[in-house]
Design a protein around this motif. Structure first.
Motif, mmCIF file in Angstrom:
data_model
loop_
_atom_site.group_PDB
_atom_site.id
_atom_site.type_symbol
_atom_site.label_atom_id
_atom_site.label_comp_id
_atom_site.label_asym_id
_atom_site.label_seq_id
_atom_site.Cartn_x
_atom_site.Cartn_y
_atom_site.Cartn_z
ATOM 1 N N GLU A 14 2.103 1.745 -3.462
ATOM 2 C CA GLU A 14 0.996 2.190 -4.306
ATOM 3 C C GLU A 14 0.715 3.675 -4.117
ATOM 4 N N GLN A 15 0.723 4.130 -2.867
ATOM 5 C CA GLN A 15 0.469 5.542 -2.587
ATOM 6 C C GLN A 15 1.582 6.430 -3.145
ATOM 7 N N LYS A 16 2.798 5.944 -3.028
ATOM 8 C CA LYS A 16 3.950 6.725 -3.496
ATOM 9 C C LYS A 16 3.905 6.944 -4.998
ATOM 10 N N TYR A 17 3.464 5.900 -5.728
ATOM 11 C CA TYR A 17 3.490 5.986 -7.182
ATOM 12 C C TYR A 17 2.086 6.047 -7.792
ATOM 13 N N SER A 18 1.095 6.430 -6.996
ATOM 14 C CA SER A 18 -0.253 6.573 -7.536
ATOM 15 C C SER A 18 -0.323 7.778 -8.468
ATOM 16 N N LYS A 19 -1.438 7.911 -9.157
ATOM 17 C CA LYS A 19 -1.583 8.942 -10.182
ATOM 18 C C LYS A 19 -1.419 10.349 -9.615
ATOM 19 N N ASN B 162 0.823 -1.210 0.000
ATOM 20 C CA ASN B 162 0.000 0.000 0.000
ATOM 21 C C ASN B 162 0.855 1.258 0.000
ATOM 22 N N THR B 163 1.981 1.215 0.717
ATOM 23 C CA THR B 163 2.892 2.368 0.759
ATOM 24 C C THR B 163 3.467 2.651 -0.623
#
Length: 305
Positions: A287-292, A284-285
């Motif tokens: 994902e948040q770092k490289y989210s749109k 999740n970390t």
């Protein structure tokens, strides 16, 4: 890329001096991860558990080289601690031994053991075993030493001669295997604590492994007691496999007869604990770092510059 050389060095340190390393055999990647998070410092990959988890079959020489290599890769990719692996008889002649050593080393193993059973081999605590002439494994050990690319890749010899020919022959063979270049010694299935002590007395300056199998030929002995005898590794090769089978049986019996998991639920990990074991928070970390949205913010900052 993981530093396999660092893991091999770490394994050597864990089994040196007056230390003793407690290891479990992991039947799969999830078990290996749980063992690591529980505090174990190294993992063992072995044929008994792999045959059960992969094929639901006994350890009777049914698994091949490719299946063991696949299991090794699966577990090495999952944990950040050293992984030691069962090399059985090397899966053939000395050319096959060289191939096995190089493949396991390249896959990230910290070390390997090679044994002197006749193929198809079987679990060391089963009846009906037979062994090859000692010179045959001695030649395989020499080949393994020559084939490895890193001197800190541990090569252990295993003999199953105790059951057929007695402890004296097993010790004699192990001295020959040590002379051939084995870094560590494993005599399978000693039948008393006195025999465990006799083995340790015969190899006072050599790292030794003891195998603790529930209901096996060797009396169950605590890690601390094995340490006091002079052993460097205490391995529990069947514990996780038996625990898994027991838990599966208990859960499925309740689900089949009652239709829900009210009783067995108290023996399960929670939803959140399981997600922690499999690394959901880490994912999740990332994902948040490289989210749109964060990526767009980074692009906008670049444009401003």
């Amino acid at each position: 890329m993981r530093d396999y050389d660092e893991k091999r060095t770490q394994f050597k340190k864990l089994t040196s001096g007056d230390r003793i390393l407690s290891m479990v055999v992991a039947p799969d990647a999830l078990a290996a991860k749980v063992a690591e998070k529980t505090g174990f410092k190294a993992i063992f990959v072995a044929g008994y558990a792999t045959a059960a988890s992969t094929r639901s079959l006994p350890d009777r020489g049914i698994l091949d080289f490719g299946e063991m290599l696949s299991k090794l890769r699966e577990i090495v990719a999952t944990v950040d601690i050293p992984v030691f692996v069962d090399g059985d008889t090397g899966y053939g002649d000395t050319e096959n031994v060289a191939r096995t050593v190089r493949a396991y080393e390249n896959a990230g193993a910290a070390g390997i053991f090679l044994e002197d059973q006749v193929w198809p081999k079987r679990c060391g605590h089963m009846a009906g075993k037979s062994v090859v002439p000692a010179d045959e494994l001695a030649d395989k050990i020499k080949t393994a030493v020559k084939a490895r690319r890193h001197s800190n890749f541990t090569i252990m010899s295993r003999t199953d001669a105790r059951q057929m020919y007695g402890l004296e022959e097993a010790i004699k063979r192990s001295h020959q295997y040590q002379d051939a270049g084995a870094d560590m010694i494993f005599i399978e299935a000693p039948q008393s604590k006195d025999e465990l002590r006799e083995i340790a007395n015969e190899f006072p300056n050599t790292p030794l492994m003891a195998n603790m199998i529930e209901d096996g030929a060797t009396p169950m002995t605590s890690v601390d007691e094995l340490k006091s005898m002079g052993y460097s590794i205490a391995v529990h090769p069947t514990a996780l496999t038996y625990a898994h089978a027991y838990a599966d049986k208990e859960f499925l019996q309740e689900l089949h007869t009652v239709g829900r998991t009210e009783k067995t639920k108290q023996h399960m990990v929670t939803f959140n604990d399981f997600n922690d074991f499999v690394g959901l928070n880490d994912l999740n970390t990332i994902e948040q770092k490289y989210s749109k949205a964060p990526m767009q913010d980074m692009l906008n900052q670049l444009k401003l510059k």
